[in-house]
Design an enzyme around this catalytic site. Sequence first.
Site, PDB file in Angstrom:
ATOM      1  N   HIS A 117       0.744  -1.282   0.102  1.00 55.76           N
ATOM      2  CA  HIS A 117       0.043   0.157   0.052  1.00 55.76           C
ATOM      3  C   HIS A 117       0.789   1.268  -0.049  1.00 55.76           C
ATOM      4  O   HIS A 117       1.720   1.283   0.600  1.00 55.76           O
ATOM      5  CB  HIS A 117      -1.072  -0.109   1.362  1.00 55.76           C
ATOM      6  CG  HIS A 117      -0.352   0.273   2.527  1.00 55.76           C
ATOM      7  ND1 HIS A 117      -0.184   1.604   2.998  1.00 55.76           N
ATOM      8  CD2 HIS A 117      -0.130  -0.535   3.397  1.00 55.76           C
ATOM      9  CE1 HIS A 117       0.277   1.467   4.447  1.00 55.76           C
ATOM     10  NE2 HIS A 117       0.321   0.248   4.669  1.00 55.76           N
ATOM     11  N   ASP A 129       5.841   2.805   6.981  1.00 55.63           N
ATOM     12  CA  ASP A 129       4.453   2.496   6.600  1.00 55.63           C
ATOM     13  C   ASP A 129       3.650   3.211   5.832  1.00 55.63           C
ATOM     14  O   ASP A 129       2.985   4.089   6.168  1.00 55.63           O
ATOM     15  CB  ASP A 129       3.533   2.234   8.001  1.00 55.63           C
ATOM     16  CG  ASP A 129       2.165   1.800   7.843  1.00 55.63           C
ATOM     17  OD1 ASP A 129       1.380   1.953   8.930  1.00 55.63           O
ATOM     18  OD2 ASP A 129       2.039   1.227   6.647  1.00 55.63           O
ATOM     19  N   GLU A 163      -5.198   1.727   2.285  1.00 59.45           N
ATOM     20  CA  GLU A 163      -5.231   0.370   2.941  1.00 59.45           C
ATOM     21  C   GLU A 163      -5.271   0.686   4.485  1.00 59.45           C
ATOM     22  O   GLU A 163      -6.107  -0.044   5.133  1.00 59.45           O
ATOM     23  CB  GLU A 163      -3.772  -0.052   2.826  1.00 59.45           C
ATOM     24  CG  GLU A 163      -3.499  -1.311   3.439  1.00 59.45           C
ATOM     25  CD  GLU A 163      -2.851  -1.217   4.916  1.00 59.45           C
ATOM     26  OE1 GLU A 163      -2.674  -0.131   5.319  1.00 59.45           O
ATOM     27  OE2 GLU A 163      -2.844  -2.036   5.774  1.00 59.45           O
ATOM     28  N   GLU A 164      -4.933   2.187   4.962  1.00 58.69           N
ATOM     29  CA  GLU A 164      -5.058   2.279   6.503  1.00 58.69           C
ATOM     30  C   GLU A 164      -6.592   2.510   6.784  1.00 58.69           C
ATOM     31  O   GLU A 164      -6.846   2.328   8.140  1.00 58.69           O
ATOM     32  CB  GLU A 164      -4.290   3.570   6.492  1.00 58.69           C
ATOM     33  CG  GLU A 164      -2.986   3.559   6.347  1.00 58.69           C
ATOM     34  CD  GLU A 164      -2.021   2.754   7.495  1.00 58.69           C
ATOM     35  OE1 GLU A 164      -2.789   2.252   8.320  1.00 58.69           O
ATOM     36  OE2 GLU A 164      -0.914   2.602   7.274  1.00 58.69           O
ATOM     37  N   ASP A 192       4.636  -4.928   3.232  1.00 59.15           N
ATOM     38  CA  ASP A 192       4.052  -3.897   3.988  1.00 59.15           C
ATOM     39  C   ASP A 192       4.672  -3.596   5.243  1.00 59.15           C
ATOM     40  O   ASP A 192       4.536  -4.368   6.235  1.00 59.15           O
ATOM     41  CB  ASP A 192       2.364  -4.300   4.311  1.00 59.15           C
ATOM     42  CG  ASP A 192       1.887  -3.161   5.107  1.00 59.15           C
ATOM     43  OD1 ASP A 192       0.747  -3.191   5.502  1.00 59.15           O
ATOM     44  OD2 ASP A 192       2.339  -2.094   5.313  1.00 59.15           O
ATOM     45  N   HIS A 284       2.330   4.648  12.692  1.00 56.40           N
ATOM     46  CA  HIS A 284       1.029   5.567  12.698  1.00 56.40           C
ATOM     47  C   HIS A 284       1.431   6.756  13.535  1.00 56.40           C
ATOM     48  O   HIS A 284       0.347   7.239  14.021  1.00 56.40           O
ATOM     49  CB  HIS A 284      -0.032   4.568  13.217  1.00 56.40           C
ATOM     50  CG  HIS A 284      -0.525   3.601  12.203  1.00 56.40           C
ATOM     51  ND1 HIS A 284      -1.606   2.650  12.302  1.00 56.40           N
ATOM     52  CD2 HIS A 284       0.173   3.189  10.983  1.00 56.40           C
ATOM     53  CE1 HIS A 284      -1.853   1.905  11.364  1.00 56.40           C
ATOM     54  NE2 HIS A 284      -0.812   2.282  10.425  1.00 56.40           N
TER      55      HIS A 284
HETATM   56  N1  DPN Z   1      -1.321  -3.172   7.790  1.00 57.53           N
HETATM   57  C1  DPN Z   1       0.017  -2.316   8.054  1.00 57.53           C
HETATM   58  C2  DPN Z   1      -0.341  -1.011   8.173  1.00 57.53           C
HETATM   59  O1  DPN Z   1      -0.474  -0.304   7.312  1.00 57.53           O
HETATM   60  O2  DPN Z   1      -0.884  -0.497   9.543  1.00 57.53           O
HETATM   61  C3  DPN Z   1       0.584  -2.811   9.430  1.00 57.53           C
HETATM   62  C4  DPN Z   1       0.723  -4.152   9.389  1.00 57.53           C
HETATM   63  C5  DPN Z   1       1.440  -5.085   8.347  1.00 57.53           C
HETATM   64  C6  DPN Z   1       0.253  -4.897  10.547  1.00 57.53           C
HETATM   65  C7  DPN Z   1       1.186  -6.405   8.504  1.00 57.53           C
HETATM   66  C8  DPN Z   1       0.524  -6.116  10.708  1.00 57.53           C
HETATM   67  C9  DPN Z   1       0.954  -6.948   9.389  1.00 57.53           C
HETATM   68 ZN    ZN Z   2      -0.228   1.416   8.740  1.00 54.74          ZN
END
Ligand code: DPN
Ligand code: ZN
Length: 328
Positions: A117, A129, A163-164, A192, A284
Amino acid sequence: MKRLRHALVLVAASALPIAVLSAPATAAPALAAPDIPVANVQAHLTALQNIATANGGNRAHGRAGYKASIDYVKGKLDAAGYQTQLHTFSYNGATGYNLIADWPGGDPNQVIMAGGHLDSVTVGPGINDNGSGSAGLLEVALTVAKQNLQPQKHLRFGWWGAEELGLIGSTRYVNSLTTAQRSLIKAYVNFDMTGSPNPAYFVYSSSGQPTGSSAIENTLKAGFQAKGVATEPTNVGGRSDHAAFARAGIPIGGTFSGAEGIKTSAQAQKWGGTAGQAYDRCYHRSCDTTSNISVTSLDRHTDVIAHTLWSLSGAPARAALDCVRCPI
Ligand code: DPN
Ligand code: ZN
Ligand code: CA
């Protein structure tokens, strides 16, 4: 240029011991993936940081910083010869964008896809991230083009929006595919967060995932093992963009350097870094900037992206005469 290279090879070959000349023209093992220069990946992170700084400090869905991020990635890929498509979708009253990039060639009935993402949270620039995964994927894609790779299977890349907010872009993409189109995708590999400052080397576990996912897991693990890096399996569940592909029965995999989780002392022994501290203390948060990156982690995960795509797509075995010092 190629003719010159061949001529040079022939000249050079004639200087080689006879054994080489009489060696059967069997193909050398499949082309090994190149080492991706991490400085090139960092340059993309700097570009994404600058985009966030110039656009209110973030690269979030529906904000100018996200569209500028997509335009940056698309511009590089268009210049490199990719067939790109911007998929738009609406969410929360704003337009979202997925970028799909196809490398021309390879068997269209066997698509190997990799993605991550591109959006950040609203409070920060989202460099780890997920600028880290996005930039690594971009540099691998550009390397495919630089090498004019001709893999047996078709290579496709995806950069996801929103994605968030709940894996929105990737879900809209998978839902937009017909059953037939989905069946052509033989693997989706997700990246990710790959540059966490207190890094982990997690590989998505294939247990409970669609048949075929274990081959992806094993290829990813082998990429790290070739670097002397031990990995741990992790079950990312529904927390990233592989989830929609898995729900559609498409084999999945991925790597992850960790988020809010706390590094154990055993992991610190194995991977270095600090036990008792989060893999990414700026997850975040507004401090997820270019200084929130482990260059070693970014380098290793990105090289594993290349290793895995070269392997899964069947990068061509190099014809013996195409190089001078091929393993016979
Ligand atoms: N999904 C990611 C995010 O953008 O917050 C964080 C994440 C990735 C958490 C992979 C767990 C595993
Ligand atoms: Zn994230
Ligand atoms: Ca590298």
